[in-house]
Design a protein around this motif. Structure first.
Motif: not given
Length: 715
Positions: A5-22
């Motif tokens: 689940q963690i890996e899935k979350n990180i993958s989704e985060m990187m696909e919708n990457f935003r510096k200010e919220n990283f």
């Protein structure tokens, strides 16, 4: 929260990457409460008022860095006492191209391109409340499965007379086949739970007919559907497997009610999430009862393996991929290159290095196909993977782990591209052989062809000259026949010398080794022979602790050394995560000319002659850290007279505090009355009893170093 689940979350985060919220999105990926993150964003929980810094007590110190060397910045942060006072578990900095992080509890460091963060999701597991060793031991298909298999192995050994070598081999094959069936029925290679259900439904409860049932079933798994005649319906449901796994008829042990029950219990576990990177090493402990104290925790970590394969071949391939992203012709050329690469580990154990290399090559292949917008499926070629392993069960497990890795990567391909060729029938996986790598001709195992790139890699056995057993000494005599001096060389030297004779222009090698082969007299005894014939060291990772997760494992101070034919391409030395381009790397792993310092029998100066020091040969049991020594003295104050301070090269160079037990015969009675000291003496005794020839001279005094050369005071 699971690692998946963690890996899935990180993958989704990187696909919708935003510096200010990283950093906030990263913390959320590990399940930290949303209210905590919201308050952190607003500054309520942020211990720092500095722009670009997020500081959450006990959890995180994060800083955005621009225009500065990340390594210098993180070193300064680690030394900052103001930051230390709030005890952040992780220090993380990034320029949004590279991410550096330190785990302040374990002192592990992560240094990766930011876009590859998803591959390293396990680094920050403590944020999810999962210490890294805990996750490994709790994976459904590791410790529990290994413990069950260990019980089954013990039952089989108790109920069957297994004395000769052939029957031991047959038992190894049987266990590997059993493991494949458990994996297959949980991953849609077979129908769901078909194997376990068949055993529980179609065999007697007392286990009396189980061996004959399995004999018939294994024959069915090796028979094509069109060649099956008059089979019961419950056998017809099983597919044709092939791939040599069930090809030969082998002896199958007899079973009892209890052993049959354990097989069914094993089958009821979830085997779908087996991690072949660690599975093989863990299963080796099943048939080596002496290793079971660290069951499921005795393996080489993926980050350590990456330290070998990245500079050996992976970095080059990835650079080629990035350079050709926009070039269809370049990508097709790279794809063709990938399919000709051979990976060869001549001390492969249960296959960890081969498996990780195979995974990285397959995933790079998928990345290329994605850029080409191609749905073409290139069947993976297990025939391009080669290994030699002296332990029969380990070599069998290595082949099984490759089948598992292949199927899992096929599923990854299907997820990314929507189609894949079926896993069955299995390919032949015949290039992992059981033999002695010091004796066999490597070219017969992994033939050299002009258009093949071959990468030789691995973590061969290290034993120093004084710790080698009789067989290893004999291997050294065989490999170094004709050498003037080799008796003091580490056993790993055999692999470097054999690799140097195998090398050609399209072959490179990288081995993990004890750093001692690049120090002292070993340099002059080994490296002039390795580096002749136009061979050079082209990368070296110096002096780091190569440890696995085995309980009480202190690790070994190692280096990684890469060899190739002499080239004008760059050379690099890495130390403490710093990589430096150099003009030359000599056998001492220095940026200096190729010189060799010969051993002298007389001193150069007028100083007194230095004789050999005190040689422990006690596997570390008589040596203690300052904390370990103080703990014993605090509980047993009278023990203070049994300790003396150690001053060896590592202690002097690195400022390490180390003590040893220095027990005279007159103090032996006192030493044996103190349990933690008595336990250490007993461990030394056991080590020497099964250890090297040199240890036999001191078997009767396990309370002392093996060879004593105590200096006399000069008044």
């Amino acid at each position: 929260m699971t690692i998946e689940q963690i890996e899935k979350n990180i993958s989704e985060m990187m696909e919708n990457f935003r510096k200010e919220n990283f950093i906030f999105d990263l913390l959320l990926s590990y399940g930290l409460p949303k209210t905590t993150i919201t308050l952190l964003k607003r500054g309520r929980h942020n211990l720092s008022k500095k722009e670009g810094v997020t500081f959450l007590k006990k959890k995180l110190y994060f800083e955005e860095v621009a225009g500065r060397d990340l390594h210098i910045v993180i070193d300064a942060i680690e030394k900052d006492n103001t930051i230390k006072r709030h005890n952040p578990r992780f220090i993380v900095i990034t320029d949004y191209k590279t991410l550096l992080a330190t785990d302040t509890k374990t002192n592990d460091r992560l240094d990766v391109p930011l876009k590859e963060l998803v591959k390293h999701g396990d680094f920050f597991l403590p944020w999810a409340g999962i210490e890294k060793h805990k996750y490994i031991s709790e994976n459904p298909a590791d410790r529990k499965a290994a413990e069950k298999m260990a019980k089954l192995y013990d039952e089989i050994m108790a109920d069957n007379e297994i004395l000769d070598k052939d029957k031991i081999h047959d038992l190894n094959v049987f266990l590997v086949r059993l493991l494949f069936c458990f994996f297959a029925e949980d991953t849609k290679i077979f129908n769901d739970k078909i194997f376990t259900t068949a055993i529980s439904s179609h065999t007697q409860e007392d286990g009396s007919d189980l061996h004959s049932y399995l004999e018939k079933l294994y024959a069915v798994l090796d028979t094509k559907k069109e060649n099956r005649v008059d089979l019961p319906v419950y056998f017809e449901k099983f597919p044709y497997v092939n791939g040599e796994l069930f090809r030969e008829k082998r002896w199958i042990p007899k079973f009892t009610k209890h052993s049959r029950k354990i097989i069914i219990e094993c089958g009821e576990l979830d085997w779908s999430r087996i991690n072949p990177d660690i599975f093989g090493s863990m299963m080796q402990a099943v048939v080596h009862p002496g290793e079971r104290s660290s069951l499921g925790m005795h393996y080489t970590s993926v980050p350590n393996i990456m330290k070998v394969i990245e500079p050996l071949f992976l970095n080059d391939l990835k650079e080629e991929f990035e350079k050709n992203r926009e070039s269809k012709k370049g990508l097709m050329k790279l794809l063709s290159r990938l399919h000709k690469i051979k990976i060869f580990d001549p001390a492969c154990g249960s296959g960890n290095f081969i498996i990780i290399s195979y995974k990285e090559l397959r995933r790079l292949e998928m990345d290329i196909l994605k850029e080409l917008k191609s749905t073409a499926y290139f069947p993976s070629n297990l025939k391009n993977l080669y290994g030699i392993e002296i332990d029969d069960f380990a070599h069998q497990i290595a082949k099984l782990s490759l089948y598992i890795a292949e199927h899992q990567l096929n599923l990854e391909f299907q997820e990314r591209f929507g189609r894949v060729n079926p896993t069955l029938p299995l390919q032949t996986c015949g290039n992992i052989i059981c033999d002695n790598a010091t004796r066999i001709d490597w070219e017969k195992v992994c033939p050299k062809k002009e258009d093949n790139e071959i990468y030789i890699l691995g973590n061969p056995p290290y034993q120093g000259g004084k710790l080698q057993n009789t067989d290893q000494k004999s291997d050294m005599d065989y490999v170094f026949d004709g050498f003037e001096k080799y008796s003091n060389l580490d056993y790993v030297s055999c692999w470097f010398y054999k690799a140097s004779k195998y090398l050609s222009s399209n072959i490179k090698v990288a081995f993990v080794t004890t750093n001692s082969i690049s120090q002292g007299t070993q340099v002059n005894d080994l490296w002039p022979y390795v580096l002749k014939n136009n061979i050079e060291i082209y990368f070296a990772t110096k002096d780091f602790l190569w440890s696995n997760n085995a309980k009480h494992n202190a690790g070994v101070m190692c280096s990684i050394i890469g060899l190739r034919k002499i080239s004008d391409k760059p050379k690099y030395i890495s130390t403490n995560n710093f990589k430096k381009r150099v003009a030359n790397i000599n056998a001492y792993l220095l940026d200096a000319p190729n010189i060799f310092i010969e051993k002298r029998t007389t001193p150069l100066s007028k100083l007194p002659e230095m004789n050999q020091g005190n040689i422990p040969l006690e596997n570390g049991h008589l040596r203690l850290s300052g904390d370990e020594k103080n703990k014993i003295v605090k509980e047993f104050p009278e023990s203070h007279k049994l300790f003396v301070k150690v001053s060896g090269s590592q202690e002097l160079i690195n400022g390490i505090e180390r003590w040893c037990l220095w027990i005279s015969d007159k103090n032996l009675k006192l030493a044996l009355s103190i349990k933690p000291i008595r336990d250490r003496i007993e461990l030394v005794k056991k080590f020497r009893e099964k250890g090297a020839e040199n240890a036999k001279a001191c078997l009767n005094r396990p309370h002392q170093f093996c060879m004593l050369n105590t200096a006399k005071k000069i008044l």
